[in-house]
Design an enzyme around this catalytic site. Structure first.
Site, PDB file in Angstrom:
ATOM      1  N   GLU A  34      45.383  33.502  15.484  1.00  0.00           N
ATOM      2  CA  GLU A  34      45.833  34.838  15.890  1.00  0.00           C
ATOM      3  C   GLU A  34      44.961  35.331  17.033  1.00  0.00           C
ATOM      4  O   GLU A  34      43.730  35.234  16.981  1.00  0.00           O
ATOM      5  CB  GLU A  34      45.753  35.813  14.720  1.00  0.00           C
ATOM      6  CG  GLU A  34      46.113  37.242  15.097  1.00  0.00           C
ATOM      7  CD  GLU A  34      46.021  38.216  13.925  1.00  0.00           C
ATOM      8  OE1 GLU A  34      45.739  39.405  14.163  1.00  0.00           O
ATOM      9  OE2 GLU A  34      46.204  37.767  12.766  1.00  0.00           O
ATOM     10  N   GLU A  59      44.147  46.178  20.294  1.00  0.00           N
ATOM     11  CA  GLU A  59      44.257  46.989  19.093  1.00  0.00           C
ATOM     12  C   GLU A  59      43.511  48.291  19.350  1.00  0.00           C
ATOM     13  O   GLU A  59      42.518  48.313  20.074  1.00  0.00           O
ATOM     14  CB  GLU A  59      43.656  46.280  17.878  1.00  0.00           C
ATOM     15  CG  GLU A  59      44.426  45.068  17.412  1.00  0.00           C
ATOM     16  CD  GLU A  59      43.830  44.472  16.149  1.00  0.00           C
ATOM     17  OE1 GLU A  59      44.354  44.763  15.062  1.00  0.00           O
ATOM     18  OE2 GLU A  59      42.826  43.742  16.267  1.00  0.00           O
TER      19      GLU A  59
END
Length: 910
Positions: free
Chosen positions: A137, A142
């Site tokens: 990932e 974010e």
């Protein structure tokens, strides 16, 4: 997407300075500059599972949560009336993936304070096989983390992170590494995340991965040496994800009441772009959905002559027995799979894929196999997909057999793939079998398993009857032939009907399951594109006295809960004029109320009923049909602008002065809905009237004159329930409409509207958009005069015998051109713009070996309809498909077949 720093991650973290900032080649981009989200690239995650992070929102594919506007993809988090949250998570799994290069997205975020968690990230494409975190990932962006909330800098703090499964002599297990930076303090940005767009990017090479913001020198997080085999997760194709979460482990907020961020909250994505880094040692690999799509008859197992390509055991697939299926044969040596199944325990097996199989070309096709058994047990056949989950179809003695007989002989089984609710772009198990513990042991043999490609879709238009006995329709849905009516989970019980029309209706009470539902489901997908317009409606009669909320829906596509649109009917707020008075009400829902989320070219559930808020005491439905499917696909090949904007006379078909002929007498008149028939408005009786369904504003009346006529005067004698606002429109193909007159500002009361019209049209439409009362629309009489427009004519650049002889209706007379001349044109003026389906040319022996047919609306700008060459000698009739709107047709002859000229008996259009 937890941010933490593991020991192994710390060992390989360093500072990376990009050497390729100015050397990149764009290989793919989505600028979101259309009207809709590109479903060839993006699909959705849906549901409220918490997504492994204790997130609070329910992800949907609703147009309220994800849509395109002003060149942006907008992901919107919404707080619903019950305090819960909805949002969207888009992904390119099974549609687009890439390996290596530079990726960037220009994004503007909402106010994150407190509880919002936006992200731009990617996962390894083997997610369906390896799982997380072994797939790897990469979190490029974010924001909204708890630490930033506590510090009061949440709208300027960003992070990048890596997650993978690490195996080495030093450490085996989940590895995580993440870094947060402040956009303003660390990088000197003049704007925070909410005030302006920022570019979030990642530079990915075989040896390093760097995440950055606005410029590659603004490094957020990096792994500077990923050449070790422990980082193999980062050397494979990845797919993209964009989402806006609410709550969860990142902001550390786990209760709806603690979310204080302003709602609705919008995450704007201007573009997503992928670049090749122009490095000679490697290149960007880009995979689009069409690149990996299979075609032909694809074999899973067997050697049938019907199979054109086969999957290979060990490379593409593996066979796994889950329980209670003892193999009686060898996959490598036997001509068939044979299993012994004992009593008592459930049984099951599956054919597992080494990768996600792309069967996008098979969604409307079949799963075929041969099966042999004597058992009468129900046998489940399944398919699994990474993106859409698994789905099962039961072979039952008392239900659908799909060709299976239980006589111990081989039988061909063929299941429409529309029966499976999976994502055909990401098939992870190509064939599965399961069943409950049988009462008697039995043998099950299977052979020649293969997928066959999609069949042609059914394409209704005009008026399409789904469940009606009296509606005059152009086509109908035949129960048992085209599909069936399915009661979901036996949640509805039939009651004594009192039909709205005919002798039957759908009359139910719920069965006590706490919910209820049913659907008209097609065996194969329907192309309902003809109804994807502003005036088409889904019509049905509805009756209930229950106060229970229910929904009416439609669904397209194969993935559960995606491309599904529901319209709520709630007591006290029922739409479309429905009242819960135990009386029949004719409901007309504009198809456009569904088509923002339903792909009308790929519909599988044509009408759905669902209730999830308890029991319903009574509900009755009848006379279900679609109307207003005026057109469908147009392949005329006309590249000219056919827009119907008000005042645009480009295609008005103005043919001169109109007469006073009564055109109503020759017209076929229809309406999008009616309580009292539209025939009452053209019967010459001023005491009878047409009346539309109550409560709906969008209604139309269509007059088909049979052929284009010059228009003069339209008269509308209104009853008290008149239109406050409407338009009068003309068309020759029911696709492109020209506004002839507008009316607004009307108030309730009887009145007569008279409109002077011009132009020549076959179709006249009255398009009502606002009522003056709480009822529907009501018209005593309609009047329309015109006709006597300009007659058709014909001319030629060369004549020995007059060109008029080619349109005189006499097959014994003919036009003839001068002998010995190749370049001759014949121009046919129809007198007005008309919708032309076919042109017939009846040639005499002296015909054209080569010629071109052209069409025009004004005699100046010409469109090529079709060109011919190498045509044979002798008398012949050329039937040419035109399917366009033209006033002029030109036959441009360039090569003769004889020493004479050209000669035509008759020219005719249809």
């Amino acid at each position: 997407m937890i941010i933490k720093k593991s020991a192994i991650a710390a060992a390989i973290v360093g500072t990376f300075v990009s050497s390729i900032a100015n050397a990149k080649t764009l290989v793919w981009e989505d600028n979101f500059d259309g009207d809709t989200i590109d479903t060839s690239v993006w699909t959705y995650d849906v549901g409220n599972s918490g997504w492994g992070n204790n997130e609070l929102q329910n992800y949907t594919d609703d147009s309220d949560n994800a849509y395109v506007e002003d060149g942006n993809l907008i992901i919107q988090a919404v707080q619903e009336s019950d305090g819960s949250f909805t949002s969207a998570r888009l992904k390119s799994l099974g549609r687009l993936s890439y390996k290596y290069g530079t990726i960037e997205a220009r994004i503007k975020l909402p106010d994150l304070d407190a509880g919002l968690w936006p992200a731009f990230w990617q996962l390894g494409s083997d997610y369906g096989q390896a799982g997380w975190p072994a797939c790897g990932e990469l979190d490029i962006l974010e924001a909204g983390m708890a630490e930033a909330l506590e510090a009061g800098v949440v709208n300027s703090e960003i992070s990048g992170a890596f997650h993978w499964w690490h195996e080495s002599d030093d450490y085996t297990g989940q590895a995580d590494y993440g870094v947060s930076q402040n956009l303003v303090e660390d990088f000197g940005s003049s704007s925070d995340l909410t005030e302006d767009y920022h570019i979030f990017g990642m530079t990915w090479t075989p040896d390093s991965i760097v995440m950055w913001v606005d410029d590659e020198s603004n490094q957020i997080a990096a792994l500077t040496d990923t050449s070790d085999s422990a980082f193999d997760e980062f050397r494979q194709h990845n797919f993209l994800i964009l989402n806006l979460a609410v709550g969860g482990i990142f902001p550390q907020i786990y209760d709806n009441s603690e979310i204080t961020a302003p709602m609705p909250a919008k995450m704007y994505i201007d573009y997503v772009r992928i670049y090749d880094n122009d490095d000679s040692s490697y290149s960007t690999e880009l995979s689009l959905t069409a690149d990996t799509a299979k075609s032909g008859n694809l074999g899973v197992f067997g050697d049938s002559s019907d199979i054109s390509e086969s999957l290979t055991f060990g490379t593409d697939i593996e066979l796994y027995v889950w329980n209670n299926m003892e193999s009686q044969s060898s996959v490598d040596e036997s001509d068939a799979l044979e299993f012994q199944i004992d009593t008592g325990e459930w049984y099951g097996m599956g054919v597992w894929m080494h990768y996600d199989l792309n069967l996008m070309n098979y969604q409307n096709g079949h799963l075929n196999f041969r099966m042999k058994t004597t058992s009468e047990e129900t046998i489940g056949i399944g398919i699994n997909s990474t993106s859409g989950g698994e789905s099962w179809v039961d072979l039952s003695v008392d239900g659908d057999t799909f060709g299976l007989e239980r006589d111990g002989q081989w039988h061909e089984v063929s299941i429409p793939l529309s029966k499976f609710g999976v994502d055909y772009n990401t098939i992870s198990q190509a064939f599965m079998v399961r069943g409950d513990g049988p009462s008697e042991a039995f043998t099950l043999s299977i052979d020649d398993i293969y997928f066959s490609e999609s069949v042609e879709k059914t394409t209704p238009s005009c008026t399409f009857s789904l469940y009606s006995e009296n509606t005059e329709a152009d086509s109908s849905f035949e129960l048992g032939t085209d599909g069936n009516l399915y009661i979901w989970g036996e949640t509805l019980i039939e009651t004594s009907p009192s039909p709205y029309e005919g002798s039957e209706s759908l009359s139910y009470t719920s069965a006590g399951a706490g919910w209820f539902g049913m659907a008209f489901t097609a065996d194969y997908y329907y192309d309902m594109s003809a109804f994807d317009n502003d005036t088409a409606t889904l019509n049905f009669a509805l009756k209930s006295s229950s106060t229970t909320t229910f929904k009416i829906g439609m669904k397209s596509g194969s993935i559960d809960d995606v491309e599904q649109k529901w319209i709520d009917f709630a007591n006290g707020a029922d739409p479309y004029g429905f009242a819960r008075d135990g009386q029949w009400h004719q409901i007309s829902i504009p198809v456009s109320d569904f088509s923002d989320e339903v792909d009308m070219s790929n519909v599988v559930q044509l009408f759905e009923l669902l209730g999830v808020d308890g029991e319903i005491s009574d509900i009755e439905i009848d006379n279900i049909y679609f109307s207003g499917g005026i057109g469908g696909n147009d392949d005329s090949g006309d590249d000219s602008d056919s827009g119907g904007d008000e005042g645009d006379s480009e295609d008005s078909g103005d043919s001169g002065e109109a007469g006073s002929q009564d055109l109503i007498a020759q017209a076929t008149v229809t309406a999008s809905n009616e309580i009292q028939p539209i025939a009452n408005a053209v019967d010459g009786n001023s005491s009878t009237r047409w009346e539309s369904a109550h409560g709906g504003d969008s209604v139309w009346v269509l007059l088909d004159l049979g052929e284009a006529e010059a228009l003069n005067t339209l008269t509308i004698d209104w009853e008290t329930a008149n239109a406050a606002t409407y338009a009068v429109q003309g068309s020759n193909d029911t696709i492109s409409w020209t506004t002839l007159a507008n009316f607004s500002g009307g108030s309730a009361g009887e009145r007569t509207d008279e409109h002077s019209l011009s132009g020549s049209y076959r179709y006249v439409r009255l398009y009502f958009t606002e009522r003056s009362t709480s009822y529907g629309y009501s018209i005593w009489e309609l009047g329309l005069t015109g006709g006597d427009g300009q007659a058709s004519s014909i001319s030629a650049t060369s004549e020995l015998q007059s060109a008029e002889l080619a349109i005189d209706g006499d097959s014994n007379t003919r036009w003839e051109s001068a002998h010995g001349v190749d370049n001759v044109s014949l121009t046919y003026d129809l007198g007005s713009v008309q919708s032309i389906g076919t042109l017939n040319i009846d040639w005499e022996t002296a015909n054209a070996a080569a010629y071109t047919l052209l069409g025009s609306t004004d005699g100046s700008n010409w469109t090529t309809v079709e060109s011919f060459s190498g045509m044979g000698t002798g008398e012949r009739t050329d039937a040419i498909t035109v399917e366009g709107n033209y006033r002029y047709l030109k036959i441009d002859c360039t090569e003769r077949n004889t020493v004479y000229g050209y000669s035509i008996w008759e020219i005719s259009t249809y």
